[in-house]
Scaffold this motif. Structure first.
Motif, PDB file in Angstrom:
ATOM      1  N   GLU A   1      46.200   6.817 -25.608  1.00  0.00           N
ATOM      2  CA  GLU A   1      46.759   7.799 -26.541  1.00  0.00           C
ATOM      3  C   GLU A   1      47.760   7.133 -27.484  1.00  0.00           C
ATOM      4  O   GLU A   1      47.784   7.431 -28.687  1.00  0.00           O
ATOM      5  CB  GLU A   1      47.450   8.921 -25.768  1.00  0.00           C
ATOM      6  CG  GLU A   1      46.497   9.764 -24.956  1.00  0.00           C
ATOM      7  CD  GLU A   1      47.205  10.657 -23.949  1.00  0.00           C
ATOM      8  OE1 GLU A   1      46.540  11.589 -23.471  1.00  0.00           O
ATOM      9  OE2 GLU A   1      48.393  10.440 -23.638  1.00  0.00           O
ATOM     10  N   LEU A   2      48.561   6.229 -26.954  1.00  0.00           N
ATOM     11  CA  LEU A   2      49.527   5.513 -27.796  1.00  0.00           C
ATOM     12  C   LEU A   2      48.807   4.610 -28.780  1.00  0.00           C
ATOM     13  O   LEU A   2      49.212   4.482 -29.929  1.00  0.00           O
ATOM     14  CB  LEU A   2      50.498   4.701 -26.930  1.00  0.00           C
ATOM     15  CG  LEU A   2      51.483   5.533 -26.129  1.00  0.00           C
ATOM     16  CD1 LEU A   2      52.267   4.644 -25.165  1.00  0.00           C
ATOM     17  CD2 LEU A   2      52.413   6.299 -27.048  1.00  0.00           C
ATOM     18  N   ARG A   3      47.740   3.997 -28.343  1.00  0.00           N
ATOM     19  CA  ARG A   3      46.973   3.129 -29.238  1.00  0.00           C
ATOM     20  C   ARG A   3      46.408   3.922 -30.419  1.00  0.00           C
ATOM     21  O   ARG A   3      46.422   3.479 -31.554  1.00  0.00           O
ATOM     22  CB  ARG A   3      45.841   2.443 -28.467  1.00  0.00           C
ATOM     23  CG  ARG A   3      44.993   1.553 -29.332  1.00  0.00           C
ATOM     24  CD  ARG A   3      45.077   0.105 -28.926  1.00  0.00           C
ATOM     25  NE  ARG A   3      44.454  -0.746 -29.925  1.00  0.00           N
ATOM     26  CZ  ARG A   3      43.178  -1.078 -29.933  1.00  0.00           C
ATOM     27  NH1 ARG A   3      42.372  -0.646 -28.986  1.00  0.00           N
ATOM     28  NH2 ARG A   3      42.706  -1.849 -30.884  1.00  0.00           N
ATOM     29  N   ARG A   4      45.946   5.138 -30.147  1.00  0.00           N
ATOM     30  CA  ARG A   4      45.444   6.005 -31.225  1.00  0.00           C
ATOM     31  C   ARG A   4      46.581   6.496 -32.117  1.00  0.00           C
ATOM     32  O   ARG A   4      46.408   6.692 -33.313  1.00  0.00           O
ATOM     33  CB  ARG A   4      44.689   7.198 -30.651  1.00  0.00           C
ATOM     34  CG  ARG A   4      43.265   6.903 -30.266  1.00  0.00           C
ATOM     35  CD  ARG A   4      42.498   8.178 -29.980  1.00  0.00           C
ATOM     36  NE  ARG A   4      43.045   8.917 -28.855  1.00  0.00           N
ATOM     37  CZ  ARG A   4      42.616   8.824 -27.601  1.00  0.00           C
ATOM     38  NH1 ARG A   4      41.618   8.027 -27.311  1.00  0.00           N
ATOM     39  NH2 ARG A   4      43.174   9.525 -26.648  1.00  0.00           N
ATOM     40  N   ALA A   5      47.756   6.718 -31.535  1.00  0.00           N
ATOM     41  CA  ALA A   5      48.891   7.256 -32.285  1.00  0.00           C
ATOM     42  C   ALA A   5      49.519   6.227 -33.218  1.00  0.00           C
ATOM     43  O   ALA A   5      50.227   6.598 -34.148  1.00  0.00           O
ATOM     44  CB  ALA A   5      49.951   7.786 -31.325  1.00  0.00           C
ATOM     45  N   VAL A   6      49.263   4.948 -32.964  1.00  0.00           N
ATOM     46  CA  VAL A   6      49.831   3.867 -33.782  1.00  0.00           C
ATOM     47  C   VAL A   6      48.662   3.088 -34.388  1.00  0.00           C
ATOM     48  O   VAL A   6      48.256   2.046 -33.864  1.00  0.00           O
ATOM     49  CB  VAL A   6      50.756   2.952 -32.941  1.00  0.00           C
ATOM     50  CG1 VAL A   6      51.398   1.893 -33.817  1.00  0.00           C
ATOM     51  CG2 VAL A   6      51.823   3.777 -32.222  1.00  0.00           C
ATOM     52  N   PRO A   7      48.102   3.577 -35.471  1.00  0.00           N
ATOM     53  CA  PRO A   7      46.927   2.945 -36.069  1.00  0.00           C
ATOM     54  C   PRO A   7      47.202   1.489 -36.457  1.00  0.00           C
ATOM     55  O   PRO A   7      48.255   1.160 -36.998  1.00  0.00           O
ATOM     56  CB  PRO A   7      46.651   3.783 -37.319  1.00  0.00           C
ATOM     57  CG  PRO A   7      47.364   5.064 -37.098  1.00  0.00           C
ATOM     58  CD  PRO A   7      48.531   4.744 -36.232  1.00  0.00           C
TER      59      PRO A   7
ATOM     60  N   ILE B   1      47.525  -1.133 -34.429  1.00  0.00           N
ATOM     61  CA  ILE B   1      48.124  -1.982 -33.400  1.00  0.00           C
ATOM     62  C   ILE B   1      47.038  -2.453 -32.432  1.00  0.00           C
ATOM     63  O   ILE B   1      46.138  -1.700 -32.077  1.00  0.00           O
ATOM     64  CB  ILE B   1      49.262  -1.245 -32.655  1.00  0.00           C
ATOM     65  CG1 ILE B   1      50.082  -2.243 -31.827  1.00  0.00           C
ATOM     66  CG2 ILE B   1      48.733  -0.116 -31.798  1.00  0.00           C
ATOM     67  CD1 ILE B   1      51.375  -1.663 -31.266  1.00  0.00           C
ATOM     68  N   SER B   2      47.121  -3.713 -32.033  1.00  0.00           N
ATOM     69  CA  SER B   2      46.162  -4.241 -31.066  1.00  0.00           C
ATOM     70  C   SER B   2      46.604  -3.874 -29.650  1.00  0.00           C
ATOM     71  O   SER B   2      47.781  -3.574 -29.414  1.00  0.00           O
ATOM     72  CB  SER B   2      46.061  -5.760 -31.192  1.00  0.00           C
ATOM     73  OG  SER B   2      47.260  -6.377 -30.732  1.00  0.00           O
ATOM     74  N   GLU B   3      45.680  -3.923 -28.722  1.00  0.00           N
ATOM     75  CA  GLU B   3      46.015  -3.641 -27.322  1.00  0.00           C
ATOM     76  C   GLU B   3      47.059  -4.629 -26.820  1.00  0.00           C
ATOM     77  O   GLU B   3      47.995  -4.249 -26.117  1.00  0.00           O
ATOM     78  CB  GLU B   3      44.761  -3.699 -26.448  1.00  0.00           C
ATOM     79  CG  GLU B   3      43.851  -2.527 -26.644  1.00  0.00           C
ATOM     80  CD  GLU B   3      42.669  -2.536 -25.680  1.00  0.00           C
ATOM     81  OE1 GLU B   3      42.694  -3.307 -24.688  1.00  0.00           O
ATOM     82  OE2 GLU B   3      41.732  -1.761 -25.918  1.00  0.00           O
ATOM     83  N   ARG B   4      46.903  -5.876 -27.179  1.00  0.00           N
ATOM     84  CA  ARG B   4      47.834  -6.918 -26.729  1.00  0.00           C
ATOM     85  C   ARG B   4      49.243  -6.654 -27.272  1.00  0.00           C
ATOM     86  O   ARG B   4      50.236  -6.771 -26.552  1.00  0.00           O
ATOM     87  CB  ARG B   4      47.329  -8.281 -27.184  1.00  0.00           C
ATOM     88  CG  ARG B   4      48.193  -9.419 -26.730  1.00  0.00           C
ATOM     89  CD  ARG B   4      47.577 -10.730 -27.143  1.00  0.00           C
ATOM     90  NE  ARG B   4      48.473 -11.812 -26.794  1.00  0.00           N
ATOM     91  CZ  ARG B   4      48.327 -13.036 -27.174  1.00  0.00           C
ATOM     92  NH1 ARG B   4      47.296 -13.377 -27.933  1.00  0.00           N
ATOM     93  NH2 ARG B   4      49.186 -13.966 -26.829  1.00  0.00           N
ATOM     94  N   MET B   5      49.341  -6.309 -28.536  1.00  0.00           N
ATOM     95  CA  MET B   5      50.647  -6.041 -29.143  1.00  0.00           C
ATOM     96  C   MET B   5      51.281  -4.804 -28.531  1.00  0.00           C
ATOM     97  O   MET B   5      52.476  -4.790 -28.226  1.00  0.00           O
ATOM     98  CB  MET B   5      50.511  -5.877 -30.657  1.00  0.00           C
ATOM     99  CG  MET B   5      51.825  -5.633 -31.365  1.00  0.00           C
ATOM    100  SD  MET B   5      53.043  -6.950 -31.180  1.00  0.00           S
ATOM    101  CE  MET B   5      52.282  -8.217 -32.176  1.00  0.00           C
ATOM    102  N   LEU B   6      50.497  -3.734 -28.341  1.00  0.00           N
ATOM    103  CA  LEU B   6      51.016  -2.518 -27.735  1.00  0.00           C
ATOM    104  C   LEU B   6      51.536  -2.803 -26.333  1.00  0.00           C
ATOM    105  O   LEU B   6      52.633  -2.389 -25.965  1.00  0.00           O
ATOM    106  CB  LEU B   6      49.946  -1.423 -27.709  1.00  0.00           C
ATOM    107  CG  LEU B   6      50.354  -0.107 -27.052  1.00  0.00           C
ATOM    108  CD1 LEU B   6      51.588   0.503 -27.712  1.00  0.00           C
ATOM    109  CD2 LEU B   6      49.182   0.870 -27.081  1.00  0.00           C
ATOM    110  N   SER B   7      50.769  -3.536 -25.569  1.00  0.00           N
ATOM    111  CA  SER B   7      51.176  -3.886 -24.216  1.00  0.00           C
ATOM    112  C   SER B   7      52.477  -4.685 -24.225  1.00  0.00           C
ATOM    113  O   SER B   7      53.398  -4.411 -23.440  1.00  0.00           O
ATOM    114  CB  SER B   7      50.069  -4.694 -23.536  1.00  0.00           C
ATOM    115  OG  SER B   7      50.466  -5.064 -22.238  1.00  0.00           O
ATOM    116  N   GLY B   8      52.577  -5.635 -25.131  1.00  0.00           N
ATOM    117  CA  GLY B   8      53.785  -6.447 -25.227  1.00  0.00           C
ATOM    118  C   GLY B   8      55.006  -5.637 -25.628  1.00  0.00           C
ATOM    119  O   GLY B   8      56.089  -5.790 -25.050  1.00  0.00           O
TER     120      GLY B   8
END
Length: 124
Positions: free
Chosen positions: A47-53, A55-62
């Motif tokens: 959901e956060l990944r969709r909310a922040v267009p 952004i990569s999974e790696r960056m979001l995780s970091g």
């Protein structure tokens, strides 16, 4: 340079260590948007990944790990299958809400319109 000694009733015009730390955090790409997305309430990674267009999974995780280490975001793993990770703002993270509301209000009044306007969660 400051106009006078702090505490004398005038505004300090010199950046302090505190405001420098704030902008070192919030000035990082994606960090403010992640915090803004969590202002709506808890969210799962997808959901956060969709909310922040963009952004990569790696960056979001970091960024989520960094925000967790700073005590702004809490992470909870939900038993699966499928295994899901749930993120929520801590009390310290939620305390940013008034600042985010004011920044949004300032942007509406002083920056050229470029988006869809202020999300409802940032209105008083």
């Amino acid at each position: 340079m400051s106009e006078s000694t702090p505490g004398e009733g005038t505004i300090c015009t010199e950046p302090t260590a505190d405001i420098t730390r704030v902008f070192q955090l919030l000035g990082k790409r994606w960090t403010g948007l992640i915090l803004a997305a969590l202002m709506n309430g808890p969210g799962h990674f997808t959901e956060l990944r969709r909310a922040v267009p963009g952004i990569s999974e790696r960056m979001l995780s970091g960024r989520l790990s960094e925000l967790g280490a700073l005590g702004l975001v809490a992470r909870r793993v939900e038993d699966g299958p499928p295994l899901r990770v749930h993120y929520t703002l801590t009390e310290a993270g939620a305390a940013l809400r008034p600042a985010m509301v004011e920044l949004t209000r300032w942007a509406e009044g002083h920056l050229p319109q470029g988006g869809s306007g202020c999300p409802e969660e940032f209105r008083d």
